[in-house]
Design a protein around this motif. Structure first.
Motif, short mmCIF file in Angstrom:
data_model
loop_
_atom_site.label_atom_id
_atom_site.label_comp_id
_atom_site.label_asym_id
_atom_site.label_seq_id
_atom_site.Cartn_x
_atom_site.Cartn_y
_atom_site.Cartn_z
N CYS A 108 0.84 -1.21 0.00
CA CYS A 108 0.00 0.00 0.00
C CYS A 108 0.87 1.26 0.00
O CYS A 108 0.61 2.21 -0.75
CB CYS A 108 -0.93 -0.02 1.22
N GLN A 109 1.90 1.22 0.82
CA GLN A 109 2.77 2.41 0.90
C GLN A 109 3.47 2.66 -0.43
O GLN A 109 3.59 3.81 -0.88
CB GLN A 109 3.80 2.20 2.01
N GLN A 110 3.93 1.62 -1.10
CA GLN A 110 4.60 1.79 -2.39
C GLN A 110 3.62 2.24 -3.48
O GLN A 110 3.97 3.03 -4.36
CB GLN A 110 5.30 0.49 -2.81
N LEU A 111 2.40 1.72 -3.42
CA LEU A 111 1.39 2.17 -4.38
C LEU A 111 1.11 3.66 -4.24
O LEU A 111 0.99 4.39 -5.23
CB LEU A 111 0.09 1.37 -4.20
N ARG A 112 1.01 4.10 -2.99
CA ARG A 112 0.73 5.52 -2.75
C ARG A 112 1.87 6.41 -3.26
O ARG A 112 1.65 7.53 -3.73
CB ARG A 112 0.53 5.78 -1.26
N ASN A 113 3.08 5.94 -3.19
CA ASN A 113 4.24 6.74 -3.60
C ASN A 113 4.49 6.69 -5.10
O ASN A 113 5.35 7.40 -5.61
CB ASN A 113 5.49 6.27 -2.86
N SER A 114 3.77 5.83 -5.81
CA SER A 114 4.00 5.67 -7.25
C SER A 114 3.19 6.71 -8.03
O SER A 114 2.35 7.43 -7.48
CB SER A 114 3.60 4.26 -7.70
N ASN A 115 3.45 6.76 -9.34
CA ASN A 115 2.67 7.63 -10.22
C ASN A 115 1.20 7.21 -10.17
O ASN A 115 0.88 6.02 -10.22
CB ASN A 115 3.18 7.55 -11.66
N MET A 116 0.30 8.15 -10.12
CA MET A 116 -1.14 7.94 -10.07
C MET A 116 -1.58 7.34 -8.75
O MET A 116 -2.78 7.10 -8.55
CB MET A 116 -1.61 7.02 -11.22
#
Length: 698
Positions: free
Chosen positions: A70-78
């Motif tokens: 979840c944390q990596q998804l939030r930090n990614s583009n979009m």
């Protein structure tokens, strides 16, 4: 990947294929596109490929946990735009807090309630869509406010804090610690002289529930002063009151208004009051003198043979002479002795009336001997050599003096009498002063002689029209002409309008003369258009008296019918002062003229009232930039700024613009850089008789 407003993309992340299958089955619908991932690494990959609207993310997976994913998804583009729902069997508060800390939008606990699962997912999708739309709108609003220099604030009457938009913090130069500030912090930013205005308005809003609309200055930490327009409204909902307001940075607007106002009243070369301000000052001073039973003296100063300086040394040297002349006149009036006059601190004024004509208005010098002393001091000062551009230039001046109440009790007559006295002094040898006297009324006899001569000129065909070509910038070709009246006097030769036009207007002869010029110019334009491969525009000046004549529309229509000229080729030039005398009647007249199919131009734009309201409301086609602004555009940044402002104004309003009095290549280059495309002046061609124009056209 684009998605319609009615479709969504779902990413299911779970290491249990059974759970993924059940979720997919529960969500199966035409408006949902579903993708799967069995672990966190795969989820990151699919997320970048499909940019889902929602991720259903299992917490407990081998390898990368759901929290880490979840944390990596939030930090990614979009990642900021996607809804992420943690699906977990954990139900401890600390686990739920951990989910939100890493950026989860919501959470669902296992086992999932399948009948409600689809509805829950759709609710989250719609809520997230609403939040994204709100965020985008807030971002657009913030950018718009920043561009417009517009801030927003709101204050609950019961709160000690004022809530402010981000832009407002920047405008007030207050460090943003939160979204609100204390009242005293705002008050501290306001200019000390304006705090009372703000304080009174704010207290009135607080105690009397009255909104306000005020302007005040704010002093930033770097010392820059900003002018704000603060407008408010008071809202009452459910018995709860609050005040909301907008703060608009109008510094640039105010600076422009001040600059325009300054140059409407002051001469750009000498920085002295111009004719308009001088007449206002004269009227005020005369009214004061009448109430107090005091005297007023007017000195009308004209430089002798000034034209020779321009012809011999150039206009730039002539301008320097005028600038130093203004300074010498002021110093002469202000010299510290028995008749000291402080121009800045008294009612006595020095002004540049026009060209090489200056005036001194003495409101605190009652003794004639003192007036004589001042006049002689001016003459002595101006007779001293001017050292300019390695040239030693000698010049003298002539002064006419008129006194109130001895010579007249109104401004126009006093000005005319001082002018008469000055011309009499010139005839007596120049470099002297002369008081007005009854004997000088011979001047009026000369005016009567000119009037009589004009009447004969009309009968004897002594009036002729010269035509000055108007050129386009690229290509450099003739696009039209301006008709200019001349008097072929039987004994004095060819006379320009400045020799007789004032008499023509004062006597009313300008109406029949103007009608003749209009008809002849239309006939000539029609003849040239018939002979040439292209049509030529014909510009004809209208005097204020002619413009306000009741039969003008019929006169124009008659000239068009007699000549056969296409109405679109006729352009009538009208001065600013003529069109504002009666706004309602002027608008009706201009609309009537436009209905004939002709074009309308404002002549000498920028030298009169220059009101933007008539440009908006009147059917104007062309602005002619006055020569006085063109003369200095190469050497004066202010004149260049005014010329560019007029040209940009014309362009923004969809109007044509013509630069008048263009005399040098440098002026052409400067005007071209400003966007000017039409020119008129001696650089291109002086006014020419018909036979010479015949040789120029195609």
């Amino acid at each position: 990947m684009s998605k319609s407003d009615m479709s969504y993309t779902v990413l299911i992340v779970d290491d249990d294929p059974g759970i993924r299958l059940l979720m997919k089955y529960a969500l199966q619908d035409e408006d949902l596109t579903i993708f799967e991932a069995e672990n966190g690494d795969k989820a990151l990959q699919v997320f970048q490929e499909v940019s889902p609207d929602i991720v259903l993310l299992d917490v407990s997976m081998p390898g990368m946990t759901g929290f880490e994913c979840c944390q990596q998804l939030r930090n990614s583009n979009m990642g900021a735009q996607c809804a992420i729902v943690m699906v977990t069997a954990l139900d401890k508060p600390e686990d739920i807090e951990a989910a939100f800390e890493v950026g989860a939008t919501d959470f669902m606990t296992k086992p999932l309630k399948w009948p409600l699962f689809n509805h829950r997912v759709r609710y989250i999708l719609k809520a997230n869509k609403t939040l994204l739309a709100l965020s985008r709108n807030q971002s657009k609003l913030s950018k718009a406010q920043s561009i417009a220099r517009l801030g927003y604030w709101e204050w609950d009457f019961k709160s000690p804090f004022i809530e402010c938009s981000t832009e407002l913090f920047s405008m007030l130069d207050i460090q943003k610690m939160d979204d609100a500030v204390m009242y005293r912090s705002v008050l501290k930013c306001i200019h000390p002289e304006d705090r009372r205005i703000f304080n009174d308005a704010f207290r009135q809003a607080l105690h009397e529930n009255k909104s306000y609309d005020i302007e005040y200055r704010v002093v930033r930490s770097d010392g820059e002063v900003i002018i704000f327009h603060d407008r408010t409204d008071i809202i009452e909902e459910y018995g709860h009151k609050r005040i909301i307001g907008t703060l608009h940075d109008i510094t640039s607007q105010k600076n422009t208004e001040r600059e325009i106002s300054y140059y409407a009243y002051y001469d750009t070369l000498t920085k002295l009051p111009n004719r308009r301000l001088f007449l206002d000052q004269f009227e005020t001073s005369l009214a004061t003198a009448k109430r107090r039973h005091e005297e007023v003296s007017l000195l009308f100063i004209d430089l002798d043979h000034f034209k020779n300086i321009n012809d011999s040394y150039g206009h730039h040297v002539g301008d320097q002479v005028l600038t130093q002349t203004a300074s010498r006149i002021k110093n002469s009036v202000c010299m510290p002795d028995a008749v000291t006059i402080d121009i800045e601190g008294s009612q006595n004024k020095v002004a540049r009336l026009a060209g090489d004509e200056f005036t001194v208005l003495l409101c605190e010098v009652n003794a004639v001997d003192n007036v004589v002393t001042i006049a002689q001091r001016v003459l002595d000062s101006l007779s001293q050599p001017f050292l300019l551009d390695n040239h030693t230039i000698h010049i003298t001046a002539t002064i006419g003096i008129a006194l109130y109440p001895d010579d007249s009790d109104n401004v126009q007559e006093l000005l005319q009498n001082a002018d008469v006295a000055m011309y009499h002094a010139k005839e007596s040898g120049r470099n002297s002063y002369q008081f007005f006297s009854e004997e000088l009324n011979v001047y009026h006899k000369n005016r009567l002689s000119i009037e009589s001569g004009l009447r004969s000129a009309m009968l004897n065909n002594e009036l002729v029209i010269y035509y000055q070509p108007q050129f386009s910038g690229e290509p450099n070709e003739i696009i039209g002409f301006e008709a200019l009246l001349r008097w072929d006097h039987p004994t004095k030769g060819l006379l320009s309008p400045d020799k007789f036009m004032n008499v023509a207007e004062a006597s009313g002869l300008i109406v029949p003369i103007g009608g003749w010029v209009l008809e002849q110019a239309c006939k000539q334009a029609h003849e040239w258009s018939q002979r040439s491969t292209k049509p030529y525009r014909m510009a004809v000046n209208l005097s204020a008296l002619q413009f306000n004549h009741k039969n003008l529309s019929e006169q124009v229509l008659g000239a068009l019918e007699v000549s056969g000229l296409d109405p679109s080729l006729l352009e009538l030039e009208i001065t600013e002062s003529a069109i504002i005398q009666n706004i309602n009647e002027t608008l009706a007249l201009l609309v009537s003229l436009k209905s004939l199919g002709i074009n309308l131009a404002i002549d000498d734009f920028g030298t009169g009232y220059s009101s933007l309201s008539y440009l908006k409301n009147f059917p104007i086609d062309t602005l002619k930039v006055d020569k006085s602004f063109i003369d200095e555009i190469v050497t004066s940044k202010k004149d260049a700024a005014i010329a560019q402002t007029i040209l940009q104004l014309a362009d923004n309003l969809g109007l044509l613009s013509v630069a008048e009095g263009v005399e040098t290549k440098e002026q052409v280059a400067g005007l071209t850089d400003m966007g000017c495309t039409q020119f008129q002046g001696y650089y291109f061609s002086k006014p020419l008789p018909v036979e010479l124009i015949d040789m120029l056209i195609d």
